[in-house]
Write a protein that holds these residues in place. Structure first.
Motif, PDB file in Angstrom:
ATOM      1  N   GLN A  22       0.996  -1.271   0.029  1.00  0.00           N
ATOM      2  CA  GLN A  22      -0.019  -0.173  -0.021  1.00  0.00           C
ATOM      3  C   GLN A  22       0.771   1.198  -0.320  1.00  0.00           C
ATOM      4  O   GLN A  22       0.597   2.338  -0.689  1.00  0.00           O
ATOM      5  CB  GLN A  22      -1.020  -0.090   1.431  1.00  0.00           C
ATOM      6  CG  GLN A  22      -2.233   0.664   1.131  1.00  0.00           C
ATOM      7  CD  GLN A  22      -2.964   0.372   2.110  1.00  0.00           C
ATOM      8  OE1 GLN A  22      -3.098  -0.916   2.740  1.00  0.00           O
ATOM      9  NE2 GLN A  22      -4.018   1.269   2.248  1.00  0.00           N
ATOM     10  N   ARG A  23       1.803   1.314   0.729  1.00  0.00           N
ATOM     11  CA  ARG A  23       2.665   2.617   0.890  1.00  0.00           C
ATOM     12  C   ARG A  23       3.557   2.711  -0.325  1.00  0.00           C
ATOM     13  O   ARG A  23       3.690   3.724  -0.937  1.00  0.00           O
ATOM     14  CB  ARG A  23       3.663   2.111   2.043  1.00  0.00           C
ATOM     15  CG  ARG A  23       3.329   2.519   3.355  1.00  0.00           C
ATOM     16  CD  ARG A  23       4.187   2.728   4.564  1.00  0.00           C
ATOM     17  NE  ARG A  23       4.865   1.264   4.738  1.00  0.00           N
ATOM     18  CZ  ARG A  23       4.509   0.517   5.434  1.00  0.00           C
ATOM     19  NH1 ARG A  23       3.542   0.438   6.297  1.00  0.00           N
ATOM     20  NH2 ARG A  23       5.247  -0.776   5.718  1.00  0.00           N
ATOM     21  N   VAL A  74       1.331   4.169  -2.931  1.00  0.00           N
ATOM     22  CA  VAL A  74       1.058   5.520  -2.642  1.00  0.00           C
ATOM     23  C   VAL A  74       2.324   6.291  -3.207  1.00  0.00           C
ATOM     24  O   VAL A  74       2.196   7.274  -3.793  1.00  0.00           O
ATOM     25  CB  VAL A  74       1.028   6.010  -1.151  1.00  0.00           C
ATOM     26  CG1 VAL A  74       1.130   7.436  -0.724  1.00  0.00           C
ATOM     27  CG2 VAL A  74      -0.364   5.358  -0.729  1.00  0.00           C
ATOM     28  N   ASN A 122       2.258   6.586  -7.066  1.00  0.00           N
ATOM     29  CA  ASN A 122       1.304   7.548  -7.414  1.00  0.00           C
ATOM     30  C   ASN A 122       1.845   8.859  -7.267  1.00  0.00           C
ATOM     31  O   ASN A 122       1.514   9.726  -8.178  1.00  0.00           O
ATOM     32  CB  ASN A 122      -0.038   7.394  -6.902  1.00  0.00           C
ATOM     33  CG  ASN A 122      -0.844   6.528  -7.448  1.00  0.00           C
ATOM     34  OD1 ASN A 122      -1.031   6.496  -8.546  1.00  0.00           O
ATOM     35  ND2 ASN A 122      -2.057   5.706  -6.830  1.00  0.00           N
ATOM     36  N   GLN A 123       2.524   9.350  -6.169  1.00  0.00           N
ATOM     37  CA  GLN A 123       3.350  10.531  -6.032  1.00  0.00           C
ATOM     38  C   GLN A 123       4.385  10.848  -7.090  1.00  0.00           C
ATOM     39  O   GLN A 123       4.187  11.889  -7.784  1.00  0.00           O
ATOM     40  CB  GLN A 123       3.615  10.607  -4.715  1.00  0.00           C
ATOM     41  CG  GLN A 123       2.667  10.573  -3.429  1.00  0.00           C
ATOM     42  CD  GLN A 123       3.586  10.707  -2.068  1.00  0.00           C
ATOM     43  OE1 GLN A 123       4.822  10.176  -1.943  1.00  0.00           O
ATOM     44  NE2 GLN A 123       2.694  10.845  -1.246  1.00  0.00           N
ATOM     45  N   TYR A 161      -2.339   7.333 -13.300  1.00  0.00           N
ATOM     46  CA  TYR A 161      -2.248   7.017 -11.611  1.00  0.00           C
ATOM     47  C   TYR A 161      -2.684   5.501 -11.509  1.00  0.00           C
ATOM     48  O   TYR A 161      -3.262   4.945 -12.499  1.00  0.00           O
ATOM     49  CB  TYR A 161      -3.207   7.871 -10.990  1.00  0.00           C
ATOM     50  CG  TYR A 161      -5.015   7.686 -11.431  1.00  0.00           C
ATOM     51  CD1 TYR A 161      -5.784   7.061 -10.613  1.00  0.00           C
ATOM     52  CD2 TYR A 161      -5.213   8.219 -12.479  1.00  0.00           C
ATOM     53  CE1 TYR A 161      -6.910   7.014 -10.983  1.00  0.00           C
ATOM     54  CE2 TYR A 161      -6.488   8.173 -12.981  1.00  0.00           C
ATOM     55  CZ  TYR A 161      -7.391   7.463 -12.023  1.00  0.00           C
ATOM     56  OH  TYR A 161      -8.612   7.249 -12.608  1.00  0.00           O
ATOM     57  N   GLU A 165      -5.014   2.951  -9.420  1.00  0.00           N
ATOM     58  CA  GLU A 165      -6.001   2.903  -8.591  1.00  0.00           C
ATOM     59  C   GLU A 165      -6.450   1.381  -8.130  1.00  0.00           C
ATOM     60  O   GLU A 165      -6.513   0.387  -9.072  1.00  0.00           O
ATOM     61  CB  GLU A 165      -7.321   3.499  -9.406  1.00  0.00           C
ATOM     62  CG  GLU A 165      -8.717   3.382  -8.545  1.00  0.00           C
ATOM     63  CD  GLU A 165      -9.783   4.170  -9.190  1.00  0.00           C
ATOM     64  OE1 GLU A 165      -9.642   5.463  -9.307  1.00  0.00           O
ATOM     65  OE2 GLU A 165     -10.487   3.645  -9.939  1.00  0.00           O
TER      66      GLU A 165
END
Length: 87
Positions: free
Chosen positions: A42-43, A46, A49-50, A62, A64
């Motif tokens: 999950q990290r 993230v 995506n950043q 992105y 999703e």
């Protein structure tokens, strides 16, 4: 999925490559493959995506999590994509 990849950078590149190839993969699949916790994946998502936002915020790419089947996929925001008439 292939040979095990252990460090974070290689893991994130592998995740991105899998998603760029059109595969839709669950957090659990990635966590089991890399032998890490689901929160680690999950990290990673993230952070990816950043990164995608930083390298080209206007492209609209992105990652999703599809709520229907709980799998990650790489998407392009429709409002960011050019129509055939705009090309």
């Amino acid at each position: 999925m292939g040979e095990k990849i252990s460090n974070k950078a290689n893991r994130m590149l592998y995740i991105l490559a899998q998603l760029e190839s059109g595969k839709r993969v669950s957090k659990e699949d990635f966590a089991n493959y890399f032998e890490v916790d689901k929160r680690t994946i999950q990290r990673d998502i993230v952070a990816l995506n950043q990164y995608l936002e930083e390298i080209n915020p206007y492209r609209g790419v992105y990652i999703e999590n599809n709520k229907e089947d709980n799998r990650y996929e790489l998407l392009i925001k429709e409002e960011m994509a050019l129509s055939s008439g705009e090309i």
